[in-house]
Design an enzyme around this catalytic site. Structure first.
Site, PDB file in Angstrom:
ATOM      1  N   CYS A   2       0.851  -1.189   0.000  1.00  0.00           N
ATOM      2  CA  CYS A   2       0.000   0.000   0.000  1.00  0.00           C
ATOM      3  C   CYS A   2       0.891   1.244   0.000  1.00  0.00           C
ATOM      4  CB  CYS A   2      -0.941   0.091   1.187  1.00  0.00           C
ATOM      5  SG  CYS A   2      -2.104  -1.257   1.282  1.00  0.00           S
ATOM      6  N   ARG A  27       4.047  -0.350  -4.750  1.00  0.00           N
ATOM      7  CA  ARG A  27       3.757  -0.874  -3.408  1.00  0.00           C
ATOM      8  C   ARG A  27       2.461  -1.681  -3.364  1.00  0.00           C
ATOM      9  NH1 ARG A  27       6.857   1.740   0.503  1.00  0.00           N
ATOM     10  NH2 ARG A  27       5.413   1.062   2.097  1.00  0.00           N
ATOM     11  N   TRP A  74      -2.656  -2.840  -1.697  1.00  0.00           N
ATOM     12  CA  TRP A  74      -2.325  -4.263  -1.823  1.00  0.00           C
ATOM     13  C   TRP A  74      -3.164  -4.939  -0.741  1.00  0.00           C
ATOM     14  CZ3 TRP A  74      -0.321  -8.249   1.168  1.00  0.00           C
ATOM     15  CH2 TRP A  74       0.143  -9.370   0.467  1.00  0.00           C
ATOM     16  N   ASN A 100      -1.704   2.271   5.548  1.00  0.00           N
ATOM     17  CA  ASN A 100      -0.817   1.185   5.107  1.00  0.00           C
ATOM     18  C   ASN A 100      -0.456   0.391   6.350  1.00  0.00           C
ATOM     19  OD1 ASN A 100       1.236  -0.413   4.001  1.00  0.00           O
ATOM     20  ND2 ASN A 100       2.774   1.195   4.282  1.00  0.00           N
ATOM     21  N   GLY A 101      -0.756  -0.903   6.349  1.00  0.00           N
ATOM     22  CA  GLY A 101      -0.452  -1.730   7.524  1.00  0.00           C
ATOM     23  C   GLY A 101      -1.645  -2.601   7.870  1.00  0.00           C
ATOM     24  N   GLU A 486      17.515 -17.788  -7.559  1.00  0.00           N
ATOM     25  CA  GLU A 486      17.113 -16.436  -7.939  1.00  0.00           C
ATOM     26  C   GLU A 486      16.560 -16.419  -9.371  1.00  0.00           C
ATOM     27  OE1 GLU A 486      16.357 -13.835  -6.625  1.00  0.00           O
ATOM     28  OE2 GLU A 486      16.621 -12.236  -8.080  1.00  0.00           O
ATOM     29  N   LYS A 490      12.823 -15.211 -10.394  1.00  0.00           N
ATOM     30  CA  LYS A 490      12.582 -14.153 -11.386  1.00  0.00           C
ATOM     31  C   LYS A 490      11.584 -14.634 -12.429  1.00  0.00           C
ATOM     32  CE  LYS A 490      13.649 -11.282  -9.932  1.00  0.00           C
ATOM     33  NZ  LYS A 490      14.336 -11.232  -8.669  1.00  0.00           N
ATOM     34  N   GLU A 493       7.956 -15.064 -10.819  1.00  0.00           N
ATOM     35  CA  GLU A 493       7.219 -13.878 -10.359  1.00  0.00           C
ATOM     36  C   GLU A 493       6.771 -12.977 -11.500  1.00  0.00           C
ATOM     37  OE1 GLU A 493       9.167 -11.374  -7.459  1.00  0.00           O
ATOM     38  OE2 GLU A 493      11.070 -11.474  -8.504  1.00  0.00           O
ATOM     39  N   HIS A 509      17.769 -36.586  -6.550  1.00  0.00           N
ATOM     40  CA  HIS A 509      17.021 -37.033  -5.363  1.00  0.00           C
ATOM     41  C   HIS A 509      15.526 -36.724  -5.493  1.00  0.00           C
ATOM     42  CE1 HIS A 509      20.724 -38.108  -3.385  1.00  0.00           C
ATOM     43  NE2 HIS A 509      21.211 -36.917  -3.689  1.00  0.00           N
ATOM     44  N   LYS A 608       6.107  -4.350  -4.116  1.00  0.00           N
ATOM     45  CA  LYS A 608       7.549  -4.178  -3.972  1.00  0.00           C
ATOM     46  C   LYS A 608       7.994  -4.255  -2.519  1.00  0.00           C
ATOM     47  CE  LYS A 608      11.611  -3.063  -5.662  1.00  0.00           C
ATOM     48  NZ  LYS A 608      12.279  -4.193  -6.327  1.00  0.00           N
TER      49      LYS A 608
HETATM   50  O1  M6R Z   1      12.796  -5.180   0.256  1.00  0.00           O
HETATM   51  P1  M6R Z   1      13.275  -6.568   0.575  1.00  0.00           P
HETATM   52  O2  M6R Z   1      14.586  -6.867  -0.076  1.00  0.00           O
HETATM   53  O3  M6R Z   1      13.306  -6.862   2.030  1.00  0.00           O
HETATM   54  O4  M6R Z   1      12.187  -7.511  -0.087  1.00  0.00           O
HETATM   55  C1  M6R Z   1      12.243  -8.898   0.052  1.00  0.00           C
HETATM   56  C2  M6R Z   1      11.340  -9.573  -0.950  1.00  0.00           C
HETATM   57  O5  M6R Z   1      10.013  -9.190  -0.746  1.00  0.00           O
HETATM   58  C3  M6R Z   1      11.745  -9.264  -2.388  1.00  0.00           C
HETATM   59  O6  M6R Z   1      13.076  -9.587  -2.634  1.00  0.00           O
HETATM   60  C4  M6R Z   1      10.852 -10.025  -3.379  1.00  0.00           C
HETATM   61  O7  M6R Z   1      11.106 -11.398  -3.286  1.00  0.00           O
HETATM   62  C5  M6R Z   1      11.054  -9.509  -4.794  1.00  0.00           C
HETATM   63  N1  M6R Z   1       9.796  -9.495  -5.478  1.00  0.00           N
HETATM   64  C6  M6R Z   1      11.985 -10.332  -5.589  1.00  0.00           C
HETATM   65  O8  M6R Z   1      12.103  -9.953  -6.908  1.00  0.00           O
END
Ligand code: M6R
Length: 613
Positions: A2, A27, A74, A100-101, A486, A490, A493, A509, A608
């Site tokens: 948010c 956000r 969000w 927000n929260g 990673e 990527k 997501e 395994h 984000k």
């Molecule tokens: O702001 P942060 O690095 O603490 O965020 C952690 C995760 O939410 C963040 O890395 C998320 O996995 C991203 N969408 C990855 O691309």
């Protein structure tokens, strides 16, 4: 999670608030809304979907008013629809609130308020708070700021809020606890926002509110801050260092692509002033105060979430391999709840791009309670994590707007490499000659990343072969294992393809059962100490007709022969290789997402900055 933005001054609020929402849309983006105060009336515009949908809705409406606030959501409590979108109004329609929260005790408060005749329109926790403020204000005949203060004393949970009232049109009241809030101070105007990005083009003077602080911004140029326990606070004004250009797409189609291509610069920036290979010097200024603690640490625990957790895994390899300190890596969300054993001589390193991730913040608080030294590796200057930790190092990657983290990840890894070298050298685990060799190699990385980015055209070709798959497997060994994780994150997501990352040797395994001619297997097969083992794992995939997409070191012949498709990257020491091998994986994910017509910068269901647990 948010985004909130508010303006009060002499200008029209709507354009400022809408532009601010567009900057904060990373956000959350399932609904958006704006409240404008004009002639003792609050005009409310809300819409499901993106800020653009809200703009379309309000296009022919009267959006005038010099006091306004907006929210991009969000969803946590209540599905994403127009009714649940913020701002929310009090029963008498005089007070509007954005939040927000999460208000954790909203259910109990709602029951009490309902018994006093309050009627709720939405399923949100937020609406409860605005009714509570109305109830407390009318019952005790209080001004808005005091009613907000007393109400916040009754809620548990996390919040950043802005409140407006038709009875006091010349003020806005903001407050925070556990969710970020920054106040911008202009000439005869004030701003409030979740981060500085909506504010930067109007003023560089800001105040970051601390937890349990309430700020009142007054159209007549006055800012006052109090704590919830009613103590006055002198505003600590800071100057923003950010430039507005850093928030624009700069000619790229997407923020993600821009951020991928910024990596030669962002990696360089995360080393600037810290290393000098000609002198064989390394400085970690932010950690200096804790030098002895770190040098004598018996154990390092690294906590993080998502992509930052993958950087933490790289750190585990680095801290053990180079500095010879036992290191554990923890998901912050698990660590905080599983009653971990933490000793006073432990060093906990928290990694976060946003510096606001709720689980990471909670892990930090736990580690501090247990007496450990807590260090932060964060990107956003002035965010909550750098303020909650004892010391730390900023990554200096610049604003990362794309929800999928790219340049923040490589900047984190760059800082962690430097930390590992700094500790290793000062503990005597590596000598000066070895340190200098690493520094020379590290300084060469930005140019090598630049070269690696030239593979963008190949990434497009590979993406065509992956885009129609339902699944993908990413494999790597050693330093390439976290990069496999990673790469898989990527892909899933932003293109919504199910992808798994595995240590290549683990494949046999279980995951090997998935391999057939339809399974793309992306193998990180750069030259490292486990290269030959990785070659064997590739053979195992080929024997089962899996399609091999290999990332290989330039000059490689063996894997190139075996792979169906390959991308070549420059050679570098394996400890630094995550900085290179992550680049083609970022580009492949980007291109796959484009082919699948996905929203690259704002993937579904994500945000984000994850400020809820
Ligand atoms: O702001 P942060 O690095 O603490 O965020 C952690 C995760 O939410 C963040 O890395 C998320 O996995 C991203 N969408 C990855 O691309």
């Amino acid at each position: 999670m948010c985004g909130i933005v508010a303006y009060i001054g002499k200008k029209e609020a709507y354009p400022i608030v809408i532009k601010g929402l567009e900057r904060l849309e990373y956000r959350g983006y399932d609904s958006a809304g704006v409240a404008l105060l004009k002639e003792s009336k609050i005009n409310l515009f809300k819409e499901k979907g993106k800020v653009q949908d809200l703009k379309n809705k309000a296009a022919n409406e009267d959006v005038s008013g010099t006091s306004g606030m907006g929210h991009t959501r969000w969803a946590t409590h209540g599905e994403p629809n127009m009714v649940n979108a913020h701002p929310h109004l009090s029963g008498n329609g005089k007070i509007a609130l954005i939040h927000n929260g999460i208000i954790e005790n909203y259910a109990a408060l709602k029951t009490t308020l309902e018994s006093r005749g309050h009627v709720f329109q939405s399923d949100t926790d937020t609406e409860v708070l605005v009714h509570l403020i109305e109830e407390i204000q009318s019952k005790n005949n209080l001004d808005l700021a005091e009613a907000v203060r007393i109400s916040l004393g009754e809620v548990t949970g996390a919040y950043a809020i802005v409140v407006m009232s038709t009875d006091e049109p010349d003020i806005l009241v903001g407050a925070r606890k556990g969710s970020p809030m920054v106040v911008g101070i202009g000439k005869d105007e004030f701003f409030m926002a979740s981060d500085a990005t909506p504010i930067i083009e109007y003023t560089k003077n800001v105040v970051y509110l601390e937890d349990e602080e309430i700020a009142v911004i007054n159209r007549k140029g006055k800012l006052s801050i109090k704590t919830i326990s009613n103590e006055d606070v002198a505003p600590a004004i800071q100057e923003l260092k950010m430039e507005i250009e850093a928030l624009e797409k700069g000619g790229y189609d997407h923020y993600m692509l821009k951020e991928i291509f910024e990596q030669p610069r962002s990696i360089y920036d995360s080393m600037r002033g810290r290393i000098d290979s000609t002198k064989g010097d390394i400085h970690m200024g932010g950690l200096e105060e804790y030098r002895n603690t770190l040098m004598n640490a018996k154990r390092i625990i690294v906590v993080a979430c998502g992509t930052s957790w993958h950087a933490a895994l790289v750190a585990e390899y680095l801290f053990e391999d180079l500095a010879r300190i036992p290191t554990e890596v923890e998901y912050a969300s698990e660590f905080r709840y599983r009653n971990p054993v933490i000793y006073e001589d432990d060093v906990v390193v928290a990694i976060s791009q946003s510096g606001e991730t709720a689980d990471t913040l909670a892990a930090i608080e736990l580690a501090k309670q247990k007496g450990a030294t807590v260090l932060g590796v964060c990107n956003v200057v002035g965010s909550s994590i750098p303020r909650a930790t004892h010391a730390g190092a900023y990554t200096h990657a610049g604003p990362e707007i794309g929800v999928a983290s790219t340049k923040a990840f490589t900047a984190q890894v760059t800082v962690l490499i430097q930390m590992a070298l700094w500790i290793a050298y000062n503990r005597g685990a590596i000598n000066q000659a070895k340190l200098t060799r690493y520094l020379v190699e590290l300084e060469a990385i930005p140019a090598k990343v630049e070269k690696t980015l030239k593979c963008a055209e190949y990434a497009k070709e590979l993406a065509k072969m992956i885009a129609s798959s339902d699944n993908a497997l990413y494999l790597g060994r050693g330093y390439n294992f976290p990069i496999a994780l990673e790469g898989a994150l990527k892909l899933k997501e932003i293109s919504y393809i199910h992808a798994e990352g595995y240590p290549a040797a683990e494949m046999k395994h279980g995951p090997i059962a998935l391999i057939d001619e339809n399974m793309p297997v992306i193998v990180l097969a750069t030259k490292n100490s486990q290269y030959e083992k990785t070659v064997s794992n590739i053979q195992e995939v080929k024997a089962r007709k899996g399609k091999i997409f290999a990332i290989v070191t330039k000059g490689d012949t063996e894997v190139k022969e075996m792979a169906d498709y390959y991308i070549q990257v420059p050679d570098c020491p394996e400890e630094l290789s995550p900085l290179i091998s992550s680049i083609p994986l970022q580009l492949i994910s980007y291109e796959v997402a484009l082919l699948r017509e996905c929203n690259v910068d704002q993937p579904r269901n994500l945000a984000k900055s994850v400020t809820v647990e």
